[in-house]
Motif scaffolding. Structure first.
Motif, short mmCIF file in Angstrom:
data_model
loop_
_atom_site.label_atom_id
_atom_site.label_comp_id
_atom_site.label_asym_id
_atom_site.label_seq_id
_atom_site.Cartn_x
_atom_site.Cartn_y
_atom_site.Cartn_z
N ARG A 174 0.83 -1.20 0.00
CA ARG A 174 0.00 0.00 0.00
C ARG A 174 0.87 1.25 0.00
N TYR A 175 2.15 1.10 0.30
CA TYR A 175 3.07 2.25 0.27
C TYR A 175 4.50 1.76 0.08
N ASP A 176 5.39 2.68 -0.36
CA ASP A 176 6.81 2.35 -0.53
C ASP A 176 7.54 2.49 0.79
N LEU A 205 2.65 -8.06 14.15
CA LEU A 205 2.38 -8.44 12.76
C LEU A 205 2.18 -7.19 11.92
N ASP A 206 2.86 -7.13 10.77
CA ASP A 206 2.61 -6.01 9.86
C ASP A 206 2.62 -6.53 8.44
N ASP A 207 1.78 -5.96 7.59
CA ASP A 207 1.70 -6.47 6.21
C ASP A 207 2.81 -5.91 5.33
N HIS A 208 3.60 -4.97 5.84
CA HIS A 208 4.76 -4.49 5.11
C HIS A 208 6.04 -4.98 5.78
N SER A 249 7.32 11.52 5.58
CA SER A 249 7.31 11.79 6.99
C SER A 249 5.99 12.45 7.30
N ARG A 250 5.02 11.67 7.70
CA ARG A 250 3.76 12.29 8.09
C ARG A 250 4.03 13.17 9.31
N ALA A 251 4.29 12.57 10.46
CA ALA A 251 4.57 13.36 11.66
C ALA A 251 5.97 13.95 11.57
N ILE A 252 6.09 15.22 11.97
CA ILE A 252 7.44 15.79 12.08
C ILE A 252 7.70 16.38 13.46
N CYS A 253 6.65 16.70 14.21
CA CYS A 253 6.84 17.38 15.49
C CYS A 253 6.67 16.39 16.63
N PHE A 254 7.71 16.15 17.38
CA PHE A 254 7.62 15.23 18.52
C PHE A 254 7.84 16.01 19.81
N GLN A 307 11.73 13.50 11.06
CA GLN A 307 10.86 12.79 10.12
C GLN A 307 10.35 11.51 10.77
N GLN A 308 9.06 11.23 10.58
CA GLN A 308 8.47 10.04 11.20
C GLN A 308 9.23 8.74 10.87
N PRO A 309 9.72 8.55 9.64
CA PRO A 309 10.46 7.30 9.37
C PRO A 309 11.69 7.14 10.29
N GLY A 331 -3.43 4.19 19.48
CA GLY A 331 -2.94 5.02 18.37
C GLY A 331 -4.08 5.44 17.45
N ASP A 332 -3.74 5.69 16.18
CA ASP A 332 -4.72 6.19 15.21
C ASP A 332 -5.91 5.25 15.04
N ALA A 333 -5.73 3.97 15.32
CA ALA A 333 -6.85 3.03 15.19
C ALA A 333 -7.95 3.40 16.18
N GLY A 371 -1.16 13.50 17.00
CA GLY A 371 -1.42 12.12 16.57
C GLY A 371 -0.44 11.13 17.16
N ALA A 372 0.75 11.12 16.64
CA ALA A 372 1.76 10.18 17.13
C ALA A 372 2.08 10.46 18.60
N ASN A 373 2.12 11.74 18.96
CA ASN A 373 2.45 12.06 20.35
C ASN A 373 1.44 11.45 21.32
N SER A 374 0.16 11.47 20.96
CA SER A 374 -0.81 10.89 21.89
C SER A 374 -0.76 9.36 21.82
C1 LIG Z 1 0.29 15.05 7.24
C2 LIG Z 1 0.37 14.51 8.62
C3 LIG Z 1 1.17 15.17 9.55
C4 LIG Z 1 1.25 14.67 10.83
N1 LIG Z 1 2.05 15.33 11.74
C5 LIG Z 1 2.16 14.86 12.99
C6 LIG Z 1 3.04 15.48 13.92
O1 LIG Z 1 3.74 16.45 13.61
N2 LIG Z 1 3.12 14.95 15.18
C7 LIG Z 1 2.39 13.83 15.54
O2 LIG Z 1 2.51 13.40 16.69
N3 LIG Z 1 1.57 13.20 14.66
C8 LIG Z 1 1.44 13.69 13.41
N4 LIG Z 1 0.65 13.01 12.50
C9 LIG Z 1 -0.06 11.78 12.90
C10 LIG Z 1 0.84 10.53 12.89
O3 LIG Z 1 1.42 10.34 11.62
C11 LIG Z 1 -0.01 9.31 13.27
O4 LIG Z 1 -0.71 9.62 14.44
C12 LIG Z 1 0.81 8.04 13.51
O5 LIG Z 1 1.42 7.57 12.35
C13 LIG Z 1 -0.08 6.92 14.07
O6 LIG Z 1 0.67 5.76 14.29
P1 LIG Z 1 -0.01 4.34 14.37
O7 LIG Z 1 1.09 3.40 14.71
O8 LIG Z 1 -1.19 4.41 15.26
O9 LIG Z 1 -0.59 4.06 12.90
P2 LIG Z 1 0.17 3.91 11.50
O10 LIG Z 1 1.41 4.72 11.47
O11 LIG Z 1 -0.86 4.19 10.46
O12 LIG Z 1 0.58 2.37 11.45
C14 LIG Z 1 -0.35 1.33 11.21
C15 LIG Z 1 0.39 0.09 10.77
O13 LIG Z 1 -0.52 -1.00 10.68
C16 LIG Z 1 -0.22 -1.75 9.53
N5 LIG Z 1 -1.42 -2.51 9.09
C17 LIG Z 1 -2.57 -2.01 8.60
N6 LIG Z 1 -3.41 -3.01 8.29
C18 LIG Z 1 -2.80 -4.17 8.63
C19 LIG Z 1 -3.17 -5.55 8.55
N7 LIG Z 1 -4.36 -5.96 8.06
N8 LIG Z 1 -2.29 -6.49 8.99
C20 LIG Z 1 -1.08 -6.12 9.47
N9 LIG Z 1 -0.68 -4.82 9.56
C21 LIG Z 1 -1.53 -3.86 9.13
C22 LIG Z 1 0.22 -0.69 8.52
O14 LIG Z 1 0.98 -1.24 7.47
C23 LIG Z 1 1.05 0.23 9.40
O15 LIG Z 1 2.39 -0.15 9.47
C24 LIG Z 1 0.53 13.51 11.20
C25 LIG Z 1 -0.26 12.85 10.26
C26 LIG Z 1 -0.35 13.33 8.96
C27 LIG Z 1 -1.20 12.62 7.97
#
Ligand SMILES: Cc1cc2nc3c(=O)[nH]c(=O)nc-3n(C[C@H](O)[C@H](O)[C@H](O)COP(=O)(O)OP(=O)(O)OC[C@H]3O[C@@H](n4cnc5c(N)ncnc54)[C@H](O)[C@@H]3O)c2cc1C
Lengths: 541, 68
Positions: A5-7, A57-60, A67-72, A128-130, A315-317, A328-331
């Motif tokens: 779904r992504y590189d 478990l991750d599908d990637h 870098s979605r998130a940049i501010c930590f 950068q988030q990565p 997290g975001d889920a 987002g990531a911070n919480s």
């Molecule tokens: C433009 C932008 C800017 C942002 N800036 C900030 C910022 O400055 N500071 C901040 O704190 N937050 C920021 N955020 C939010 C932050 O990026 C997210 O809150 C964070 O990535 C959430 O992490 P997560 O682990 O919950 O979810 P994700 O990072 O989405 O990870 C989910 C993982 O689950 C995996 N997955 C999905 N489906 C399946 C499946 N069926 N089986 C196995 N694996 C699966 C995916 O491949 C992925 O690796 C920003 C977001 C955006 C879009």
């Protein structure tokens, strides 16, 4: 079929066949984490460091590009420091304190975050988030080297779950075909569009914002200072309703244009169109390379409950906010910090399952606070009516002349941790004269301690902190130990610790949770009261 | 606790009213609306007290009702 779904930015957990795939019956694990994003990895790290076996478990096969998130925020760095990977984030990150706010073609005012002295970590870094995710995975690798029972399985996609009262069965697809495992607990960290949520038919209510944001991360050698620049109604051609310029490591800058709802996505993402916008903003003759670009929309919403039997969401889920405020990531990192010790105690049989419900109560409260803040920022940045627009610009006009109007200006209230004021885990607040910032439920503020910092000595277990008085030695109840830590006046070189924890009081005793939140505080040592507060903080109250 | 003053409090009401109207002289409707918004914010900050502000918001809204 396993489609990308992504590189990837970093390939960190290539697929490897697991013996589970050859087992006759599904192998059962204490904890399975679905999703190896920042929150899934953080959750696994916290559990693994406690010795709790966990499979991710991750599908990637690694960290996605872009870098979605940049501010930590400081709190995130403090939590990562407890896990043993805060310093490398700080070393790589860009520290910033100055921000400028512009309206059309004029500067309205500038602000300094003015971080309080006496903390190990700054208010914010940009990273950068990565890289953030890579540091977490590298920390997992070092923990594995010394025996932490963490396993990350790349190219393992969860396709279905069967939820029973005391376990969950997962159907997984791999390049070698499907297999099945079971888990006592399943933690859903699978991101904003959570397939797990869908598989379980769970709600995700909230507000959709009709706007598109165009992000460009660009590499340039330019003389822009390390500041956050935010424009309301920017004067450059086609810049949209707002615009943000912010520096990241490695000479990379984040530019974020708010470009409205009715757009032709594909056209807007064409390099020549992105360049036209950037040229108008940066001025002719500024050379740059576009490293990454994307268009995103966002929503502010959360699940009604984060725990559904043996399935817990983080997290975001579990919750999604607008990017304004970097919440987002911070919480999500605070979710992992909150859930880790509770699930650890439950799995070790030292706390009742009800303790996990307090994760839901506390983090849902935090999610509401974050959603409220980010919704307010969004409404200020994108006024929803003519009157709201009128007042927004009135604020900006006044802010250029008068300090009083500046607190109204809201380009995102930057992430600060939540104090859990109403949690059932809180014990007595019985230290007269002490500051509100360290009340039960609040996260412990850092302070210099001896040659180091207070937070280095807290967390990972309960601590009984005696300030200006001897802590009564270690205290145990129900198999959980609170470890004594005594601070004498000469350990507090700057007086900041006394100021933050005692205020007017002469001495005090604090019970501090494994996630560095205050559980209770007293003006004297009362062993029975401490024991009962410890029980309460473990969900036995 | 403070309460919103709803009894006469401005010594020369006629003079202030004239000033308020004169302030808008020569402005377009849009400019007038913007000025009013700025004025509200300036005055609100001067009041400061959250309870008084709440009462002021309610009083302003209630007086606009024609259905009672
Ligand atoms: C433009 C932008 C800017 C942002 N800036 C900030 C910022 O400055 N500071 C901040 O704190 N937050 C920021 N955020 C939010 C932050 O990026 C997210 O809150 C964070 O990535 C959430 O992490 P997560 O682990 O919950 O979810 P994700 O990072 O989405 O990870 C989910 C993982 O689950 C995996 N997955 C999905 N489906 C399946 C499946 N069926 N089986 C196995 N694996 C699966 C995916 O491949 C992925 O690796 C920003 C977001 C955006 C879009």
């Amino acid at each position: 079929m396993l489609d990308d779904r992504y590189d990837l930015a970093f390939r960190l957990y290539p697929y490897a066949r697991s013996p589970d795939q050859d087992a006759a019956a599904p192998v059962r694990h204490p904890v399975v984490v679905m999703g190896a994003g920042p929150i899934g990895i953080a959750t696994a790290l916290d559990l693994g460091l406690q010795g709790v076996p966990v499979v991710v478990l991750d599908d990637h096969e690694g960290v996605g590009q872009g870098s979605r998130a940049i501010c930590f925020a400081k709190r995130t760095l403090e939590i990562c420091a407890r896990w043993g990977c805060g310093q490398e984030m700080l070393d790589k990150g860009v520290v910033w304190n100055l921000g400028k706010v512009f309206h059309a073609d004029r500067k309205v005012f500038e602000f300094n975050l003015l971080p309080e002295a006496g903390h190990r970590y700054p208010a914010f870094i940009n990273l950068q988030q990565p890289h953030f995710e890579r540091f977490l995975v590298e920390r997992v690798r070092r923990a594995q080297d010394v025996g932490a029972p963490i396993e990350i399985r790349g190219r393992n996609r969860v396709d279905a779950v069967a939820v029973a009262d005391d376990h969950v069965t997962l159907d997984i697809t791999t390049p070698d075909g499907p297999y099945r495992i079971a888990a006592d607990w399943l933690i859903g960290c699978d991101g904003a569009s959570s397939p797990l949520r869908r598989m379980m038919g769970l709600d995700f209510e909230g507000r959709v914002f009709q706007d598109n944001f165009l992000i460009a991360d660009i590499r340039m050698e330019a003389e822009f200072p390390t500041e956050r620049w935010f424009w309301f109604e920017p004067p450059f051609r086609d810049a949209g309703a707002s615009c943000l310029l912010h520096r990241q490591p490695d000479g990379i800058w984040r530019v974020d244009f708010q470009i409205g709802w009715d757009i032709d996505r594909a056209a807007e993402l064409r390099e020549e169109n992105i360049r036209a916008r950037l040229d108008a903003m940066l001025g002719a003759g500024v050379g740059y390379e576009i490293v990454w670009s994307s268009i995103y929309t966002f929503q502010c919403r959360r699940m009604t409950r984060f725990r559904h039997g043996r399935v817990v969401f983080a997290g975001d889920a579990a919750h999604q906010v607008s990017p304004f405020g970097a919440r987002g990531a911070n919480s999500g990192i605070q979710d992992a910090d909150n859930l880790g010790w509770k699930l650890g105690l439950v799995l070790q049989g030292r706390a009742p399952e009800a303790l996990v419900d307090s994760y839901c109560t506390e983090r849902r409260h935090a999610a509401d606070e974050n959603i409220l803040n980010s919704t307010r920022a969004t409404d200020f940045i994108t006024p929803k009516s003519a009157t709201s627009h009128l007042f927004r610009n009135a604020v900006l006009d006044l802010a250029a002349h008068h300090a009083f109007a500046r607190p109204f200006v809201n380009s995102g209230r930057l992430s600060v941790p939540c104090a859990y004021d109403d949690t059932p885990l809180n014990g007595p607040d019985a230290l007269p004269g002490s500051p509100a910032r360290t009340r039960p439920g609040a996260p412990c503020p850092d302070a210099p301690l001896g040659a180091g910092f207070l937070l280095d000595r807290l967390g990972g277990r309960f601590v009984l902190l005696g300030i200006g008085t001897d802590a009564p030695g270690d205290i145990a109840s129900g198999g959980v130990m609170a470890e004594a830590l005594t601070v004498a006046a000469h350990d507090d070189p700057t007086g900041a610790l006394a100021e933050r924890y005692l205020g007017e009081a002469r001495r005090g005793v604090y019970l501090v949770r494994p996630d560095q939140h205050v559980a209770a505080r007293w003006d004297h040592v009362d062993t029975d009261a401490i024991r009962s507060a410890l029980d309460r903080a473990c969900g036995r109250g | 606790m403070a309460d919103l003053v709803t009894t006469p409090n401005i010594a020369d009401a006629d003079a202030f009213y004239a000033d308020l109207i004169a302030l808008h002289d020569g402005l377009t409707e849009e400019e007038s609306a913007a000025l009013n918004a700025r004025l509200i914010l300036v005055l609100a900050n001067h009041v400061g007290d959250a309870q008084v502000l709440r009462q002021a918001l309610d009083a302003a809204r209630a007086a606009g009702r024609r259905d009672g």
